[in-house]
Structures are given as structure tokens and as C-alpha cells.
Write a protein that holds these residues in place. Sequence first.
Motif, PDB file in Angstrom:
ATOM      1  N   GLU A  45      -2.520   3.495  13.207  1.00 43.96           N
ATOM      2  CA  GLU A  45      -1.734   3.910  12.042  1.00 43.96           C
ATOM      3  C   GLU A  45      -0.721   2.791  11.741  1.00 43.96           C
ATOM      4  O   GLU A  45       0.472   2.922  12.024  1.00 43.96           O
ATOM      5  CB  GLU A  45      -1.020   5.235  12.343  1.00 43.96           C
ATOM      6  CG  GLU A  45      -0.444   5.916  11.127  1.00 43.96           C
ATOM      7  CD  GLU A  45       0.241   7.232  11.476  1.00 43.96           C
ATOM      8  OE1 GLU A  45       0.286   8.110  10.605  1.00 43.96           O
ATOM      9  OE2 GLU A  45       0.733   7.384  12.607  1.00 43.96           O
ATOM     10  N   PRO A  46      -1.198   1.672  11.153  1.00 45.72           N
ATOM     11  CA  PRO A  46      -0.347   0.476  11.047  1.00 45.72           C
ATOM     12  C   PRO A  46       0.601   0.495   9.851  1.00 45.72           C
ATOM     13  O   PRO A  46       0.633  -0.438   9.047  1.00 45.72           O
ATOM     14  CB  PRO A  46      -1.380  -0.646  10.928  1.00 45.72           C
ATOM     15  CG  PRO A  46      -2.514  -0.010  10.188  1.00 45.72           C
ATOM     16  CD  PRO A  46      -2.570   1.414  10.677  1.00 45.72           C
ATOM     17  N   HIS A  47       1.381   1.582   9.732  1.00 46.06           N
ATOM     18  CA  HIS A  47       2.376   1.585   8.662  1.00 46.06           C
ATOM     19  C   HIS A  47       3.606   0.800   9.110  1.00 46.06           C
ATOM     20  O   HIS A  47       3.691   0.322  10.252  1.00 46.06           O
ATOM     21  CB  HIS A  47       2.705   3.004   8.204  1.00 46.06           C
ATOM     22  CG  HIS A  47       3.290   3.905   9.246  1.00 46.06           C
ATOM     23  ND1 HIS A  47       4.472   3.633   9.898  1.00 46.06           N
ATOM     24  CD2 HIS A  47       2.864   5.097   9.741  1.00 46.06           C
ATOM     25  CE1 HIS A  47       4.759   4.612  10.732  1.00 46.06           C
ATOM     26  NE2 HIS A  47       3.796   5.508  10.669  1.00 46.06           N
ATOM     27  N   TYR A  90      -4.942   3.600   3.971  1.00 45.43           N
ATOM     28  CA  TYR A  90      -3.623   3.913   3.411  1.00 45.43           C
ATOM     29  C   TYR A  90      -2.533   3.121   4.120  1.00 45.43           C
ATOM     30  O   TYR A  90      -1.709   2.443   3.481  1.00 45.43           O
ATOM     31  CB  TYR A  90      -3.317   5.413   3.510  1.00 45.43           C
ATOM     32  CG  TYR A  90      -1.836   5.673   3.343  1.00 45.43           C
ATOM     33  CD1 TYR A  90      -1.218   5.467   2.109  1.00 45.43           C
ATOM     34  CD2 TYR A  90      -1.045   6.049   4.422  1.00 45.43           C
ATOM     35  CE1 TYR A  90       0.150   5.642   1.961  1.00 45.43           C
ATOM     36  CE2 TYR A  90       0.321   6.233   4.277  1.00 45.43           C
ATOM     37  CZ  TYR A  90       0.918   6.023   3.046  1.00 45.43           C
ATOM     38  OH  TYR A  90       2.273   6.179   2.904  1.00 45.43           O
ATOM     39  N   CYS A  91      -2.496   3.213   5.452  1.00 46.83           N
ATOM     40  CA  CYS A  91      -1.412   2.566   6.198  1.00 46.83           C
ATOM     41  C   CYS A  91      -1.431   1.053   6.016  1.00 46.83           C
ATOM     42  O   CYS A  91      -0.384   0.424   5.830  1.00 46.83           O
ATOM     43  CB  CYS A  91      -1.512   2.910   7.684  1.00 46.83           C
ATOM     44  SG  CYS A  91      -1.129   4.629   8.066  1.00 46.83           S
ATOM     45  N   ASN A 100       1.626  -0.762   3.895  1.00 45.67           N
ATOM     46  CA  ASN A 100       2.043  -2.041   4.471  1.00 45.67           C
ATOM     47  C   ASN A 100       1.904  -3.196   3.470  1.00 45.67           C
ATOM     48  O   ASN A 100       2.894  -3.758   3.013  1.00 45.67           O
ATOM     49  CB  ASN A 100       1.231  -2.302   5.742  1.00 45.67           C
ATOM     50  CG  ASN A 100       1.898  -3.286   6.682  1.00 45.67           C
ATOM     51  OD1 ASN A 100       2.336  -4.345   6.251  1.00 45.67           O
ATOM     52  ND2 ASN A 100       1.974  -2.952   7.954  1.00 45.67           N
ATOM     53  N   PHE A 101       0.669  -3.543   3.095  1.00 43.12           N
ATOM     54  CA  PHE A 101       0.473  -4.754   2.289  1.00 43.12           C
ATOM     55  C   PHE A 101       1.032  -4.622   0.875  1.00 43.12           C
ATOM     56  O   PHE A 101       1.563  -5.589   0.325  1.00 43.12           O
ATOM     57  CB  PHE A 101      -1.004  -5.130   2.238  1.00 43.12           C
ATOM     58  CG  PHE A 101      -1.572  -5.593   3.557  1.00 43.12           C
ATOM     59  CD1 PHE A 101      -0.748  -5.944   4.614  1.00 43.12           C
ATOM     60  CD2 PHE A 101      -2.947  -5.676   3.749  1.00 43.12           C
ATOM     61  CE1 PHE A 101      -1.267  -6.361   5.834  1.00 43.12           C
ATOM     62  CE2 PHE A 101      -3.477  -6.103   4.954  1.00 43.12           C
ATOM     63  CZ  PHE A 101      -2.639  -6.439   6.003  1.00 43.12           C
ATOM     64  N   CYS A 102       0.905  -3.443   0.252  1.00 37.77           N
ATOM     65  CA  CYS A 102       1.505  -3.274  -1.084  1.00 37.77           C
ATOM     66  C   CYS A 102       3.002  -3.563  -1.048  1.00 37.77           C
ATOM     67  O   CYS A 102       3.541  -4.250  -1.932  1.00 37.77           O
ATOM     68  CB  CYS A 102       1.284  -1.852  -1.598  1.00 37.77           C
ATOM     69  SG  CYS A 102      -0.310  -1.566  -2.385  1.00 37.77           S
ATOM     70  N   GLU A 103       3.672  -3.026  -0.024  1.00 32.37           N
ATOM     71  CA  GLU A 103       5.119  -3.226   0.067  1.00 32.37           C
ATOM     72  C   GLU A 103       5.452  -4.670   0.417  1.00 32.37           C
ATOM     73  O   GLU A 103       6.408  -5.248  -0.115  1.00 32.37           O
ATOM     74  CB  GLU A 103       5.715  -2.277   1.111  1.00 32.37           C
ATOM     75  CG  GLU A 103       5.528  -0.807   0.799  1.00 32.37           C
ATOM     76  CD  GLU A 103       5.989  -0.429  -0.598  1.00 32.37           C
ATOM     77  OE1 GLU A 103       7.064  -0.893  -1.024  1.00 32.37           O
ATOM     78  OE2 GLU A 103       5.256   0.314  -1.276  1.00 32.37           O
ATOM     79  N   ALA A 104       4.674  -5.272   1.320  1.00 33.35           N
ATOM     80  CA  ALA A 104       4.926  -6.666   1.690  1.00 33.35           C
ATOM     81  C   ALA A 104       4.778  -7.582   0.476  1.00 33.35           C
ATOM     82  O   ALA A 104       5.613  -8.465   0.233  1.00 33.35           O
ATOM     83  CB  ALA A 104       3.965  -7.095   2.800  1.00 33.35           C
ATOM     84  N   ILE A 105       3.727  -7.371  -0.296  1.00 39.60           N
ATOM     85  CA  ILE A 105       3.499  -8.206  -1.478  1.00 39.60           C
ATOM     86  C   ILE A 105       4.596  -7.986  -2.509  1.00 39.60           C
ATOM     87  O   ILE A 105       5.081  -8.936  -3.146  1.00 39.60           O
ATOM     88  CB  ILE A 105       2.098  -7.913  -2.057  1.00 39.60           C
ATOM     89  CG1 ILE A 105       1.032  -8.489  -1.118  1.00 39.60           C
ATOM     90  CG2 ILE A 105       1.943  -8.476  -3.465  1.00 39.60           C
ATOM     91  CD1 ILE A 105      -0.384  -8.077  -1.445  1.00 39.60           C
TER      92      ILE A 105
END
Length: 613
Positions: free
Chosen positions: A456-458, A518-519, A524-529
Motif C-alpha cells: 500500500e505505497p501511499h 490507487y496508492c 503518490n505519483f499524482c501528488e508528487a508531479i
Amino acid sequence: MHIHNLAGATDSESLALQEAGRRSMETLLNCYCREVAGPEGQLSVGPLFGQNDSPASVRLALQRSGGRIMHIRLPLTDERLLTVVDGASATGNYRYQSPFYCKSTGKPWGLLDWQALAGLLLRELSLKYELPANGELMQQIHDSVAVTSAVLSASRPGRFSREPLQAFIESEQSLVFGHPFHPAPKSRQGISHEEMQRYSPEMGTRFALHFFAVRREYVLQQSVLAEPCDRIVAAQAPAGLAADEAFSLIPTHPWQARHLLGHPSVAAAIRGGRIRDLGQHGEHYYPTSSIRTLFHPQNPYFYKCSLNVRITNCVRKNAVYELEGALQVTRIMRSLMPQLQQQFPSLRVMEEPGFISVDLKTGEMQADKEVTEGFGMILRRGFDDVLLPGVTPLLAGALFGNHIYGEARIRELLAAMGQHGGLPLEETAEQWFSHYVAELMYPVLYCYFAHGVIFEPHLQNVVIGVADGGPRQVFLRDFEGVKLVQERYSEKQLEAVSPRAREALWYSNEQGWKRIAYCLFVNNFCEAISQIGAGKPALQNRLWAVVRHHLHAYQSHYGDDVSARRINALLSGEPFPGKANLINRFFKRPDRASGYLPVNNPLGALGEDGTWS
């Protein structure tokens, strides 16, 4: 002088409340746009639709920022919402640049505060689903604003320390705003305002553990280590609290200790000599971002304690099946790690190799269960022997899930990496993100496709080890969230755990993919970008091209027919699964019953021309 200081404090508190309220409005709209308005065609982002049909401050914001109008229709309440965002966002990661307004038919635009906006959106949902008003969710939103305001009044996170473990603590305690797609990201119910200030990580707090001594016949524990859990705890206990042949020491969070002392079964056990209340002792531990997991730099283990407080969606107590499940996942990961370490040398998994609790065996099932859950504590491996020299561990959420403060921290890391690499800022950002995606995505996908292990890599379950500003290691944690593909793990393979624990661990292939996708891609990636490419749409597209590149690379190096189907679907633009936090909270669903909704996937729009190298 005293009056002047009091006025200053009042002004500071007022400004903090305004900022907390504004951020609450932003996260509410994030949720509503992604879960309701966008899918139902009630959202538009574009140029001003009428020079006279908007407040003056909106027109000024457009002139100043060059942004776009966000217009939302609420058809059932016959209202319209209006604000300025910096531009369209394929994934719904909007950046708001003006106040928020509402208009009813025949009435002028009215300025909204967070309470009015929350009321409007919840009323629209009540009409949509033909349900009464959700007072519980409104209270959770109120709690979230109050907590955020208190945090902002107390401190603002700054640059992280140069000392690695101190920087880690600061990153864990820096999450001022919380989840950007949750209606009440800082809600904490069941705890007073004073206790919230005393025990919340965002307040920069630390405190001594509260210890109990429990007669050994009432201790429930398991361990895959060479020593039982109680001996490991005793070795880290303060001087003067050494366990004896008859009693074992059990540490608890001090708030939870007071909760337990109020439980009739615990009180009776203390009177009967089965439990001794030893009070708070020893070194101060730091609460991490989860609030209930406690850390001390000299202890080789984190203590993941039970906390009977509802934090966002769940009461954070350790049920017996969760204790068992964490240990079972540790057994599986221990068998896999030698191979994984060879393939992904930068990966570290923070295993949970032991737990301890209390079983009073009174015969009253519900009371005994409450006591066992209340005392439940999991050992989580710390950084001893796994943190490479010169590497600083930082919580991913402190960089990508923390709004303006996260942006400031990632800018500092990019500047440090740029100084060493000599590249321009945007090229440095692409290199940084490429390292991060490779270090995280490859092992997470491989564990799922090759071994049926669903991480769960959130953003709160990933710790990034940085050196010279760039990612060097990735740490995955929190085995409570790890699941196993049922088709890969039979009942016989999981015979070491109870039927209830097996049921909690098992996911279907489809459930597992949605959880990971999702996670990894949305949380993760949506927020990082969004954070790395803040205000730079072209850079954001190039960062999505990085993700596309690494999906191709993963399939080329590690893939099979099953992964090819999933990855090709993503590359062709199949929507990501997104968690519907607003709708789930509106229906009061437990986390395990949460549904997913489609989130726009930018990878398909890039096409084969959107390559990165």
C-alpha cells in the motif's frame, strides 16, 4: 505590553483559522470535483464566461495570475460555485487562486467560508442520494479545521535538520494540512483539544511511554525473532522497570493508558494484582505521522501502539487479526527479501516481526476483546543496519502531501541535487523523479505480479532515503495495509494465522491491482508531479512521460503476460482507480468497504511521442 502581545496572539490565531478554513475549502472541492462534479459533467475550467457575471476579486485574480475560472453546478440545490484555478488539471490536482463564491438564481454572488461551502456540498449530496444531512461528517470537517488551525498557530515547518534521524522526525511531524483529497484530513474524534495539542506530531511533541506490568499468563505475544517480544521491550525499558519472572512489561501510548485505566476489566485486573500500573517513565518518544506509532532514535524498533481515537476514517486500535496479519506478512517477506534485495538493492522493507498484548481470559468475550485490542502493540523495524551512510530518511508525505510546505522542502532537495549534478532545475526535477519512480514502482509491481504481495505505497507508507538531495533508498512500511492475492496464498499456506486474519489478508487479483494502482499512481505519483511541477504544465507532462518510460522499462525487464495486460491498459489511458473519500465518509463506510472511482490517466494522452530518456 501584555495587551499588545495578547492582541498579536489573537491576530495570529485568527490568521491561522483563516488559513485552515481556506485549505479545508480546497480539499473539499478537490474531493467534490473528482468524485461528483467531474464525472457528472457539472464542472468546467476555462475562460471567464461573462465579464459581468463574476465578482470583481475573481476578475482581478484572473488578471494577476493568468489562471482559469472553475465553475461548478449544483443542480439539486440550484447553486453555482466559482473560483479561480491556475489551469485545467487532467488528474484534478487544482491550485486555487481566488476566494470562493456561490450564486443562487436571481441573487448576486456571495462570498463563501468553509462552513458555508461544506454545508452546500453536503446538502447537495443529501438530495442526490436521498439521505438526511450527515452531521457526523460536518463535525469531522469542523474538527479537521480546528486541528489545522491549532497546528498553524503553534508552528510552521521549516528546513529539515542535517542530522538524518532528526530530519526524519521533523518530516514525520511536519504534515500541517494532511491528505489533499480527503474532506476532513485532520479530523481526530474522541480526544480533547488539550490532548490533541499534547500528543499530535504536528505540534512537535514528544513524551514518555506509559508502562504496565502484566502477569505472564495473561500476556499474548508472538515473534519471529530470536527473542520473544516482551524481552525485546524489556531490553529497551527505562532503568528500574526491569521485568521479573512473574510479570512482563507492556508499553502504551499515554493517552491510551488513560483510556485503558477507565476500562472496568483493566481496573478489576489492577485490583486483583494481574496488572500493575507503573505510569510514565523513561526517554521521550516522538509520535510519527500516524499519531500512534512512536519512535526513539536509540530504539531499534518503532512501537505501533493502539489508540482508541478516530483519526480520519478509522479508530486506530490493533485488532488481534491485524497483529497476526502483520507477523504473517513478515514471514512471507523474510522468505522473499534475499531475492528482492538482489533485484532491487535500494529497497528496504520495515518488517513487523513481533507483537504483544493482554488477554485477561475472563470469559466475557467483548470485554476481553476490548482489552486485547487496547493493549495491542506491534514492533516495527527501525533504521539500524539498513540506512546507508550519508542517507537521510524523509517521509514521502512531507514532500508531496503537505501543500506549500512540501513544495518548499522538495525545492530544497532539487537545489541540493542540482548543485551536485550541474543540471538546470527542470532537468534536475526529471532526474530526481525518475530515480524515485524506479526505486519505488519496480519492487511494488514485482511483489504484486511475481509474488501476489499487495503493498500500500501511499505517501505515509513510503520513506525516501535522500543523499545530496536525490533519492538513494526507498523504505516500505505498515504491514497492516499489506494484503495477499488469495489465488496465490492458500488456506494451508496461511495456517499459522486465524481464519479471521486470513480473511483480512486475502484480496482478489482485481482488488489488489486497484489498491496498488490507487496508492502508487493517484495518491503518490499524482501528488508528487503536482508538487514538483507546481505551476509548470509542460514539466508535469514530462514527469508523466517519466512514469510512462518506467512502465515500459518494468515490463521489458520484469514483466510477464499478466503484467503486460495491466501495464498496456495504463499506457493506453485506462483510468486510474481513485478512492472516493468524500462519498465514503458521507455514507459512513468503513475503510474496508471503500469503493473506487475512475480518475483520468494522462499516460494515454502522451502517446508514443510522450517518451522520456
